[in-house]
Scaffold this motif. Sequence first.
Motif, PDB file in Angstrom:
ATOM      1  N   GLU A 171       9.396   6.226   1.659  1.00 45.80           N
ATOM      2  CA  GLU A 171      10.589   7.053   1.426  1.00 45.80           C
ATOM      3  C   GLU A 171      11.602   6.325   0.552  1.00 45.80           C
ATOM      4  O   GLU A 171      11.821   5.130   0.684  1.00 45.80           O
ATOM      5  CB  GLU A 171      11.238   7.415   2.776  1.00 45.80           C
ATOM      6  N   GLY A 172      12.252   7.111  -0.311  1.00 45.84           N
ATOM      7  CA  GLY A 172      13.283   6.544  -1.188  1.00 45.84           C
ATOM      8  C   GLY A 172      12.725   5.710  -2.309  1.00 45.84           C
ATOM      9  O   GLY A 172      13.431   5.027  -3.035  1.00 45.84           O
ATOM     10  N   ASP A 173      11.392   5.750  -2.460  1.00 43.73           N
ATOM     11  CA  ASP A 173      10.730   4.893  -3.444  1.00 43.73           C
ATOM     12  C   ASP A 173      10.085   5.703  -4.559  1.00 43.73           C
ATOM     13  O   ASP A 173       9.151   5.233  -5.197  1.00 43.73           O
ATOM     14  CB  ASP A 173       9.638   4.067  -2.726  1.00 43.73           C
ATOM     15  N   ASP A 174      10.574   6.933  -4.772  1.00 46.62           N
ATOM     16  CA  ASP A 174       9.912   7.844  -5.716  1.00 46.62           C
ATOM     17  C   ASP A 174       9.765   7.249  -7.112  1.00 46.62           C
ATOM     18  O   ASP A 174       8.747   7.414  -7.778  1.00 46.62           O
ATOM     19  CB  ASP A 174      10.680   9.176  -5.809  1.00 46.62           C
ATOM     20  N   ILE A 177       0.844  -1.207   0.000  1.00 47.38           N
ATOM     21  CA  ILE A 177       0.000   0.000   0.000  1.00 47.38           C
ATOM     22  C   ILE A 177       0.878   1.255   0.000  1.00 47.38           C
ATOM     23  O   ILE A 177       0.634   2.202  -0.756  1.00 47.38           O
ATOM     24  CB  ILE A 177      -0.957   0.001   1.219  1.00 47.38           C
ATOM     25  N   ALA A 178       1.920   1.276   0.841  1.00 45.38           N
ATOM     26  CA  ALA A 178       2.815   2.446   0.927  1.00 45.38           C
ATOM     27  C   ALA A 178       3.462   2.725  -0.426  1.00 45.38           C
ATOM     28  O   ALA A 178       3.536   3.878  -0.872  1.00 45.38           O
ATOM     29  CB  ALA A 178       3.878   2.216   2.003  1.00 45.38           C
ATOM     30  N   SER A 179       3.918   1.669  -1.102  1.00 47.42           N
ATOM     31  CA  SER A 179       4.584   1.842  -2.404  1.00 47.42           C
ATOM     32  C   SER A 179       3.601   2.322  -3.473  1.00 47.42           C
ATOM     33  O   SER A 179       3.937   3.177  -4.293  1.00 47.42           O
ATOM     34  CB  SER A 179       5.201   0.517  -2.864  1.00 47.42           C
ATOM     35  N   ILE A 180       2.398   1.756  -3.476  1.00 44.26           N
ATOM     36  CA  ILE A 180       1.421   2.090  -4.529  1.00 44.26           C
ATOM     37  C   ILE A 180       0.874   3.505  -4.347  1.00 44.26           C
ATOM     38  O   ILE A 180       0.744   4.257  -5.304  1.00 44.26           O
ATOM     39  CB  ILE A 180       0.292   1.028  -4.569  1.00 44.26           C
ATOM     40  N   PHE A 181       0.591   3.902  -3.112  1.00 44.70           N
ATOM     41  CA  PHE A 181       0.037   5.243  -2.864  1.00 44.70           C
ATOM     42  C   PHE A 181       1.121   6.309  -2.698  1.00 44.70           C
ATOM     43  O   PHE A 181       0.820   7.497  -2.763  1.00 44.70           O
ATOM     44  CB  PHE A 181      -0.859   5.230  -1.619  1.00 44.70           C
ATOM     45  N   GLY A 182       2.354   5.878  -2.438  1.00 45.23           N
ATOM     46  CA  GLY A 182       3.438   6.850  -2.289  1.00 45.23           C
ATOM     47  C   GLY A 182       3.363   7.654  -1.010  1.00 45.23           C
ATOM     48  O   GLY A 182       3.673   8.846  -0.990  1.00 45.23           O
ATOM     49  N   CYS A 183       2.924   7.011   0.083  1.00 47.91           N
ATOM     50  CA  CYS A 183       2.915   7.722   1.377  1.00 47.91           C
ATOM     51  C   CYS A 183       3.092   6.718   2.508  1.00 47.91           C
ATOM     52  O   CYS A 183       2.959   5.506   2.307  1.00 47.91           O
ATOM     53  CB  CYS A 183       1.621   8.517   1.561  1.00 47.91           C
ATOM     54  N   LEU A 223       9.629   4.065  -7.946  1.00 47.20           N
ATOM     55  CA  LEU A 223       8.630   2.989  -7.933  1.00 47.20           C
ATOM     56  C   LEU A 223       7.209   3.581  -7.894  1.00 47.20           C
ATOM     57  O   LEU A 223       6.315   3.115  -8.600  1.00 47.20           O
ATOM     58  CB  LEU A 223       8.860   2.068  -6.730  1.00 47.20           C
ATOM     59  N   VAL A 224       7.026   4.632  -7.091  1.00 45.66           N
ATOM     60  CA  VAL A 224       5.705   5.288  -7.006  1.00 45.66           C
ATOM     61  C   VAL A 224       5.287   5.804  -8.384  1.00 45.66           C
ATOM     62  O   VAL A 224       4.137   5.654  -8.801  1.00 45.66           O
ATOM     63  CB  VAL A 224       5.732   6.442  -5.968  1.00 45.66           C
ATOM     64  N   ALA A 225       6.251   6.391  -9.109  1.00 47.43           N
ATOM     65  CA  ALA A 225       5.967   6.922 -10.464  1.00 47.43           C
ATOM     66  C   ALA A 225       5.600   5.787 -11.421  1.00 47.43           C
ATOM     67  O   ALA A 225       4.695   5.930 -12.254  1.00 47.43           O
ATOM     68  CB  ALA A 225       7.179   7.684 -10.988  1.00 47.43           C
ATOM     69  N   LYS A 226       6.281   4.653 -11.273  1.00 50.87           N
ATOM     70  CA  LYS A 226       5.966   3.504 -12.141  1.00 50.87           C
ATOM     71  C   LYS A 226       4.577   2.952 -11.825  1.00 50.87           C
ATOM     72  O   LYS A 226       3.838   2.544 -12.715  1.00 50.87           O
ATOM     73  CB  LYS A 226       7.033   2.408 -11.969  1.00 50.87           C
ATOM     74  N   TYR A 227       4.238   2.956 -10.523  1.00 54.30           N
ATOM     75  CA  TYR A 227       2.889   2.510 -10.157  1.00 54.30           C
ATOM     76  C   TYR A 227       1.824   3.445 -10.746  1.00 54.30           C
ATOM     77  O   TYR A 227       0.731   3.008 -11.102  1.00 54.30           O
ATOM     78  CB  TYR A 227       2.738   2.404  -8.634  1.00 54.30           C
ATOM     79  N   ALA A 228       2.142   4.749 -10.850  1.00 52.91           N
ATOM     80  CA  ALA A 228       1.184   5.701 -11.440  1.00 52.91           C
ATOM     81  C   ALA A 228       0.883   5.312 -12.886  1.00 52.91           C
ATOM     82  O   ALA A 228      -0.264   5.394 -13.348  1.00 52.91           O
ATOM     83  CB  ALA A 228       1.752   7.117 -11.372  1.00 52.91           C
ATOM     84  N   VAL A 229       1.909   4.866 -13.605  1.00 46.11           N
ATOM     85  CA  VAL A 229       1.730   4.421 -14.999  1.00 46.11           C
ATOM     86  C   VAL A 229       0.873   3.149 -15.025  1.00 46.11           C
ATOM     87  O   VAL A 229      -0.025   2.991 -15.857  1.00 46.11           O
ATOM     88  CB  VAL A 229       3.105   4.182 -15.673  1.00 46.11           C
TER      89      VAL A 229
END
Length: 559
Positions: A530-533, A468-474, A535-541
């Motif tokens: 944190e430090g996963d920016d 969840i943290a990785s997918i939502f970016g928080c 990955l978060v951007a890739k999840y947005a795609v």
Amino acid sequence: MEDFSLPKDALFLGFDSSTQSLKATVLDSSLCILTSEIVNFDSELPHYKTKDGVYRDSSINGRIVSPTLMWVEALDLILQRLHDSKKIDFKKIAAVSGSGQQHGSVYWKKGSSDILSSLDPKKPLVDQFGQAFSTKESPIWMDCSTTEQCRAIENAVGGPLELSKLTGSRAYERFTGPQIRRIFEMQPEVYNDTERISLVSSFVASILIGKYACIDHTDGAGMNLMDIKERAWSKQALEATAPHLEKKLGKLAPAHAVAGLIAPYFVQRFQFNKECLVIQWSGDNPNSLAGLTINTPGDLAISLGTSDTVFGITMDQKPSLEGHVFPNPVDTKSYMVMLCYKNGSLTREDIRDRCADKSWDVFNQYLKQAPPLNGGKLGFYYKDHEILPPLPIGYHRYTLENFNGGTLDGVVEHEVKDFDPPSEIRALIEGQFLSMRGHAERFGMPSPPKRIIATGGASANHCILSSIASIFGCNVYTVQRPDSASLGAALRAAHGWLCKSNGGFVPISNMYKDKLEKTAFGCKLVATAEGDDQLVAKYAVLVKKRMEIENRLVQKLGR
């Protein structure tokens, strides 16, 4: 100066009447948990023969109900256990409140108000309510047999968006209005023999006060019947649903109001104090909002239970064709916004049983084994008819050729029959939360949120929370207890007591200002983004691609 303190030795009791169990939580005056109790319907009340707390009607597609009397017997049992445990002094309980699974409805037979007002303390409740209901089965939130009624109600008020503007949601199969219309159309004798219709929340509150309790504004907004701006029954929606309905629904009340004093039955049978207040009950998700102390826009809560929900706060309600708006149960000015997914824990358990030897340890091992983004493997898993998106039962799997997370240019999707177990498990978990993020953004929820507070049974699973943290970016936080609904109900009992003693509404945050960490409501950080920016951007795609495929599935198969 106003006094926001609670009486020193007072106790506050909160219930949660959910799909599969009845829970109770008792708080002391410092808002710390004194004790708790639970009754599981399937295992502890096996004579009702429910599975997961419900009956699935094989003769009518999508019809799912629960036996009303089971909820009565569970209340008997849980109070007896609390009493026999000697962990609490019932005379010290200053207020009681509760949470009920949203949208479930109870149909009181003509004359039942007499049963409520003359309960015999020498007899268990279950022995006295056998003849109280005009139908012994309550439609619940899992039911989806009312598609026809939903369309008819929407058409009668000028379309789905008009109904959403009026009531906070378009018509949904599980909402109480369509359920009532179906009973009126299919079982007119039941409707005509009904003197009062309660929600699960106001139903249990009615038993506790010995007369019909009001439906509260927040849970009332989950019916497609209440004008959300006026917080009053909408004449237009009532007329579109069934005749003479307002009389059967009774009045509405704010969630912080006093429903009544505890009935003499409970004073004599369990030694409650006769001055004990029963504060309006509300829905389970609104109670979770209170229990998670979400007070500001920007925070989101994700509840991982039989259904999964994501919810937060907004200062102004905007109508939408998906998602729901309710009045905030602990604030008179703001609104609660929510998205609901039917395929939550039961679907996760189904995939666990098929792919991971029925073991959460194996499930988590496989989830870690498959890399984030799952090599472009996407899955849609619907063990039950889904609410969001409106898709029928079925599992759909896709591989994305040429997917690298940077762009969708050149990406080609292929539908496939199956995945290996680690990929299946990651496709399920990522699929559930990619969908949640996609719909939350479309609904106007904050992206990324300031933080997410996770609750419900699956919030104990750290591997799921990391996803969840990785997918939502928080960052993701949890509270001390996963059953935030009964905890929130106990907090709301204290809040209602405080509002009554102060002669009017008091902001709930005044109760725990500057001392949240010393109460049962403090949050702890469990997963960081944190430090996963990247990955978060890739999840947005990947979210974008998932929503594209979902839209096509809805066009092809949607209800």
